[in-house]
Motif scaffolding. Structure first.
Motif: not given
Length: 262
Positions: A27-28, A229-230, A251-255, A258-261
């Motif tokens: 996701s990141r 970012v990791l 600590t947060k993803r950009p607004a 969505r989180r990748a599965r």
């Protein structure tokens, strides 16, 4: 006494179970490098993708592009390249610059000759009608086409959920301690194939963002861990950051992402 059946060999995912934060890694990377997912190249005939990928091996993008342009200008149809033979193809590639022209000329000619002999036509359009594994078997049976090249064609040209791993992604995976450093890129690719969700978009995004991450941040020497970012998920970061003042860890993803599965 009856002998017991041999125990099946554990899969790579069983040998190296994926960490709970693998989804966060995916996701990141996507949020950082691919806020908008680019469209695949979608060559009308996958043969063009195969030949161009062969040219890209151990070549810069600029050189591979020059060779491709020279090839298609000299041979408007692939039958002309087949008639010209490997010597003519090599001459065309050499004029455009770049190395390994003889090896690549032999591969290109070998692919065309193999298709002429087995199919009677210089085309790979029929791959669209095959399943993933059948298409892979055909591709890997062509001269100069190994596991990663086949995976690239499956992912980009056939829009199938393959997971090609290059040295950038392999280096990232080892530094994140996802896989052992001793694993080959092919073995690492097979591991990703077992642990990443088998949908095209997730794998396409991970491949593209992973390659960019290796080029721009997780470089072979002096990786830029301070802006990675990791960083907080990477056990290798402390080794590279020793003596440096790290930047704040994200600590947060950009607004809106969505989180990748996994």
């Amino acid at each position: 006494m009856p002998t017991s059946a041999p125990r099946p060999r554990p899969t790579l995912a069983e040998q190296r179970p994926p960490p709970a934060h693998l989804g966060e890694i995916v996701s990141r990377l996507r949020a950082r490098y691919l806020p908008t997912l680019p469209a695949p190249r979608r060559w009308p005939d996958p043969l063009a993708g195969v030949l161009r990928t062969i040219l890209a091996q151990q070549n810069t993008r600029a050189v591979a592009t020059r060779q491709w342009e020279a090839l298609t200008l000299t041979y408007p149809v692939w039958e002309a390249a087949l008639l010209d033979g490997p010597d003519g193809i090599e001459t065309t590639l050499r004029r455009a610059g770049g190395g390994l022209t003889r090896i690549k000329a032999d591969y290109l000619y070998g692919i065309l000759a193999a298709l002429e002999g087995s199919r009677g036509e210089l085309s790979l359009r029929f791959l669209h009608d095959l399943g993933d594994e059948e298409a892979r078997a055909v591709l890997e049976g062509l001269p100069g086409v190994g596991q990663r090249t086949a995976s690239l064609i499956l992912l980009f040209d056939l829009v199938r959920p393959a997971m090609p791993v290059d040295t950038n992604i392999a280096r990232m995976a080892a530094r994140l301690d996802l896989v052992p450093e001793t694993w080959s890129t092919n073995r690492t690719e097979a591991w990703f194939g077992q642990v990443i969700a088998r949908d095209w978009e997730t794998r396409y995004a991970l491949h593209l963002s992973g390659v960019r991450h290796g080029h721009e941040t997780c470089t072979p020497r002096r990786p830029l861990c301070g802006r990675c970012v990791l960083r907080d998920l990477c056990p290798s970061a402390a080794l590279f950051l020793e003596g440096e003042v790290p930047e704040p860890s994200p600590t947060k993803r950009p607004a809106g992402m969505r989180r990748a599965r996994t």
